[in-house]
Scaffold this active site. Structure first.
Site, short mmCIF file in Angstrom:
data_model
loop_
_atom_site.label_atom_id
_atom_site.label_comp_id
_atom_site.label_asym_id
_atom_site.label_seq_id
_atom_site.Cartn_x
_atom_site.Cartn_y
_atom_site.Cartn_z
N ARG A 16 18.32 9.28 -37.21
CA ARG A 16 17.41 9.00 -36.09
C ARG A 16 15.96 9.36 -36.41
O ARG A 16 15.05 8.94 -35.70
CB ARG A 16 17.88 9.74 -34.83
CG ARG A 16 19.05 9.05 -34.13
CD ARG A 16 19.48 9.82 -32.90
NE ARG A 16 20.35 10.95 -33.25
CZ ARG A 16 20.77 11.86 -32.38
NH1 ARG A 16 20.40 11.77 -31.11
NH2 ARG A 16 21.56 12.84 -32.76
N ASP A 105 18.47 22.77 -38.30
CA ASP A 105 17.43 21.99 -37.61
C ASP A 105 17.05 22.58 -36.26
O ASP A 105 16.71 21.86 -35.33
CB ASP A 105 17.91 20.54 -37.43
CG ASP A 105 19.16 20.43 -36.56
OD1 ASP A 105 19.73 21.47 -36.16
OD2 ASP A 105 19.57 19.28 -36.26
N ASN A 230 16.47 15.95 -33.76
CA ASN A 230 17.20 14.79 -34.27
C ASN A 230 16.32 13.56 -34.46
O ASN A 230 16.73 12.61 -35.12
CB ASN A 230 18.35 14.44 -33.33
CG ASN A 230 19.44 15.51 -33.34
OD1 ASN A 230 20.00 15.83 -34.38
ND2 ASN A 230 19.71 16.09 -32.19
N SER A 407 -36.05 20.54 -52.29
CA SER A 407 -35.29 19.47 -51.64
C SER A 407 -35.20 18.24 -52.54
O SER A 407 -36.12 17.93 -53.30
CB SER A 407 -35.94 19.09 -50.31
OG SER A 407 -35.87 20.17 -49.40
#
Length: 472
Positions: A16, A105, A230, A407
């Protein structure tokens, strides 16, 4: 020792999830699903941990070797159910002490709850115990069937349950404790006469009950701890629950989290008191944040060390160190290997990689610093680029103490700019600049008079120039 053997069932296909990756390898809150379970199990200090693997075996075993190198694995080639998996895990051995069996799980399960469950099981001297919970929506879970004395009678899987049994809210968590000898004697008596055609570990409860052994259903207060994952929806639900739990723990420990619903902190992170975390921030991996630091809003830190009093605003950093009292951001990217000393600044729109910046030095804005060492008290002007890559190899630039880089300077590595040296704005520096010198690497400016009127006649620029000439 309260637990001799722990068996973790982690062989499921996880169809799933619709993923090429094994279900137990999916991650929430800084750990895989299996990693969360093993972290909880570690609380028990069991003599042996056996993990039943199946789907994606090679990657799962590799993962286990990193997070639980002392655990052993058992391969379930044919998925024959939880009972079959337990049979494989017990093959060739008869544990004498308590055996804990649980799924791989259930990321919300805590070590404290497992310890309390084992204590109740051992204290009651039960042959078997199952951890249960009352779930407001028990769909999909096995139901706990109790007798008239409110004692555990059996566990019925949903596919085998009657309509009346499906209205029972007390569910099986999939966490079991067994007397090792009782489990070994009963596991071989299982059969697959059920809707799934599998061997159910839950049937061991019925076997032991039928033989007159004492079994128990021990209820946990918080049903969210036993929720399994799941599919991707349940993965997200577990992530949100873990987020809330983790944030709650840190707030109670003295961390200010302005908006807990948009703040994500991995379980593996460490945060000191009086840290403030602003909305939309994520603290991942092994990040540590020291006292008084301010993080965010909209900041992501991965495996970083943020020292006391530092501030990181609307930025991303990975595998970096941010020194005490330093400031980062907004819109700054610190890549792997960046080390900012104390009281430094990596300002707006700055990117750094594999760079060390000394105490008090600043890279205020719009610059790239890669493969570089900057000494103490130096200032890197806006739009400076450390040109570290020649198309084949990376090269290093060393900037000394109290250097001033003008710069829009291009520093072409390999290069050294000595202590106290300067570079002129707009320079391309390709040679070392000695200490106390100024490096100038720019072409002499030339103004071509009348060019606009000749080359852009009729344009608004030409019109403006002509008007200026007429005014004198």
């Amino acid at each position: 020792m309260t637990v001799e053997t722990v068996i973790v069932l982690a062989a499921g296909e996880g169809t799933r999830m619709k993923s090429a990756k094994a279900k137990v390898l999916h991650s929430v809150a800084g750990r895989s699903l299996l990693g969360h379970v093993l972290h909880a199990v570690d609380h028990l200090k069991a003599k042996e941990v056996r993990i039943v693997v199946g789907s994606g075996r090679e990657l799962v075993e590799e993962h286990i070797s990193h997070i639980a190198p002392k655990a052993s694995t058992v391969f379930q080639e044919r998925r024959g159910g939880t009972g079959h998996a337990a049979q494989l895990a017990l093959a060739g051995s008869t544990p004498k002490g308590t055996v804990l069996v649980l799924a791989g799980d259930t990321p919300m399960l805590t070590g404290e709850s497992l310890a309390a469950f084992i204590a109740a099981h051992n204290g009651g001297k039960f042959a078997a115990s199952v951890l249960t919970a009352e779930h407001p929506d028990p769909t999909g879970y096995g139901r706990i069937i109790r007798d008239d004395s409110d004692e555990l009678l059996k566990i019925v899987e949903e596919k085998d349950a009657t309509d009346d049994q499906r209205f029972i809210f007390e569910i099986n968590s999939g966490v079991y404790a067994f007397d090792g000898a009782a489990l070994a004697a009963s596991i071989g008596k299982l059969n697959n006469s059920n809707a799934q055609g599998e061997l159910y570990l839950t049937d061991v409860i019925g076997i032991l009950k039928g033989e007159g052994a004492s079994v128990a259903a021990i209820m946990i207060d918080d049903f969210t701890e036993i929720l399994g994952v799941n599919d991707r929806v349940q993965l997200a639900e577990s992530a949100a629950l873990l987020r809330d739990r983790i944030n709650d723990e840190w707030m109670r420990a003295g961390v200010t989290i302005i908006d807990p619903t948009t703040t994500w902190i991995d379980a593996t992170a460490t945060i000191s008191s009086d840290v403030t975390i602003h909305p939309g921030s994520a603290i991942y991996g092994t990040t540590t944040i020291a006292q008084g630091a301010s993080i965010g809003p909209r900041t992501t830190l991965t495996n970083c060390q943020v020292k006391e009093g530092a501030s990181v605003l609307e930025s991303i950093a990975a595998d970096s160190v941010i020194g005490e009292g330093s400031t980062v951001g907004p819109f700054t990217y610190l890549r792997a290997g960046t080390v900012l000393g104390d009281a430094t600044k990596a300002g707006a729109f700055v990117e750094m990689k594999n760079a060390t910046v000394g105490t008090g030095s600043k890279v205020p804005h719009l610059s790239y610093v890669g493969d570089a060492t900057i000494g103490e008290g130096s200032n890197i002007g806006a739009a400076t680029i450390f040109v570290n890559y020649d198309g084949v190899e990376k090269h290093h630039t060393t900037i000394g103490d109290h250097v001033r880089i003008g710069s829009d300077t291009m520093l072409v590595a390999p290069l050294t700019v000595g202590d106290g040296a300067y570079t002129a704005a707009g320079s391309v520096i390709t040679e070392d600049v000695p200490a106390g010198a100024i490096g100038v690497g720019r072409a002499k400016q030339k103004n071509v008079l009348g060019w606009v009127m000749r080359k852009r006649a009729g344009s608004k620029s030409a019109q403006a120039a002509e008007a200026k000439e007429k005014k004198g």
